[in-house]
Write an enzyme that holds these catalytic residues in place. Structure first.
Site, short mmCIF file in Angstrom:
data_model
loop_
_atom_site.label_atom_id
_atom_site.label_comp_id
_atom_site.label_asym_id
_atom_site.label_seq_id
_atom_site.Cartn_x
_atom_site.Cartn_y
_atom_site.Cartn_z
CB THR A 225 -0.95 -0.01 1.21
OG1 THR A 225 -1.83 -1.15 1.11
CG2 THR A 225 -1.78 1.27 1.28
CB VAL A 226 3.80 2.35 1.96
CG1 VAL A 226 4.73 3.55 1.97
CG2 VAL A 226 3.06 2.27 3.30
CE LYS B 71 -6.40 -3.97 -0.57
NZ LYS B 71 -4.98 -4.34 -0.46
N PRO C 50 12.10 3.59 2.12
CG PRO C 50 12.19 5.75 2.97
CD PRO C 50 11.94 4.99 1.70
CB ALA C 51 12.15 0.89 7.49
#
Length: 242
Positions: free
Chosen positions: A16-17, A37, A200-201
Site C-alpha cells: 500500500t505504501v 483496491k 525506506p522503512a
C-alpha cells in the site's frame, strides 16, 4: 502503461505504501491517477482501508475499492465467513478498465500475494491481470527469505504470459543486514526483472507533504521517479570480510 497491477510476495511487505508512492510520483509528473483496491479485508465499514491510506499519503487521486470484508483473511475466505458476495476476476478487470478510460494511470492493488483466492472458483489477481493484459509490479521484502518468494512470484507471472514490470523493495531497513545488502544484486537476478525502487522503512508514517516530496526519490524513472538502482547498490554494498 495505463494499468499497473501491484502485488506482493506476501502480506506486510509494503504494497500500500508503495502504491501511494507510485501514485504520488505520477501525480507530480502531471498524470491523473486512480487506485483500485480489489478487495479490502480486516477493516470494519466505518474504518479507513488501503485506498484511503493511499489518498492520505499521495494526495488528489481517485481511490476505489470493490468489496470489503471484516476479517483479516484471504478475500475468498473472508467473503464466505461474512456471508457476503465474493469478488471475481472479471469484476476487478472491468472496474480497472473503466477507470483507465478516465485516468492516465490506474494502480490495481491486490490483497496479499499474486495467487491469493478471491472467489470459490479460485480466481486470483493474476487472473484479473491476464484479462487486462496489464504489467505486474511485485513488492518484495528486503531481507533473508525474500529471494525464494520473489522468484516463485516472478515465475508465475511469466508462466501466465504476463509482463513483469519489475520489483520494488517495500521497506528498506535503516540498518540493513548482510542478506538485505546482498539482495540488492540478487533480487533482480532471481526475478529476471529490474529493481525499480526501495522505500525506506517507516515511509508510511511520514507526514503526507513530506511523503509526496520524497516519493520520486524512492522510485526509478519507469515509475516517474529519480532513484538509481546501481547508485543505491554501490552505496549499500556489503562490507568486505575482515
Amino acid at each position: 502503461m495505463p494499468i499497473l497491477v501491484i502485488t506482493g510476495t506476501g502480506t506486510e511487505v509494503g504494497k500500500t505504501v508503495t502504491t501511494a508512492a507510485i501514485a504520488g510520483a505520477a501525480t507530480a509528473a502531471g498524470r491523473s491517477v486512480a487506485v483500485l483496491k480489489a478487495a479490502q479485508t480486516g477493516v470494519r465499514p466505518d474504518e479507513p482501508g488501503d485506498a484511503e491510506e493511499v489518498t492520505r499519503l499521495a494526495g488528489p487521486v481517485t481511490a476505489t475499492e470493490i468489496a470489503r470484508y471484516p476479517e483479516p483473511l484471504a478475500p475468498g475466505t473472508a467473503a464466505r465467513r461474512a456471508g457476503l458476495a465474493p469478488v471475481h476476476p472479471h469484476e476487478i478487470a472491468e472496474a480497472a478498465a473503466k477507470l483507465a478510460t478516465e485516468h492516465d494511470l490506474v494502480l490495481l492493488e491486490g490483497a496479499g500475494g499474486l495467487l491469493v483466492r478471491f472467489d470459490p472458483a479460485g480466481g486470483t489477481l493474476a487472473d484479473a491481470a491476464g484479462l487486462l493484459a496489464a504489467p505486474v509490479l511485485v513488492v518484495v521484502a528486503a531481507g533473508l527469505g525474500t529471494l525464494n518468494t520473489t522468484e516463485l512470484t516472478a515465475r508465475e507471472v511469466r508462466a501466465r504470459g504476463l509482463d513483469l514490470a519489475g520489483v520494488v523493495i517495500g521497506s528498506w531497513p535503516t540498518e540493513p543486514d548482510l542478506a538485505s545488502r546482498c539482495n540488492l544484486a540478487d533480487l533482480p537476478e532471481v526475478a529476471d526483472a529490474p529493481l525499480l525502487g526501495a522505500l525506506p522503512a517507516g515511509a508510511g508514517a511520514v507526514a503526507p507533504e513530506a511523503f509526496r516530496a520524497a516519493a520520486r526519490g524512492w522510485l526509478a524513472p519507469r515509475l516517474d521517479g529519480t532513484w538509481d538502482a546501481e547508485a543505491f547498490r554501490i552505496r549499500e554494498r556489503p562490507r568486505a570480510f575482515g
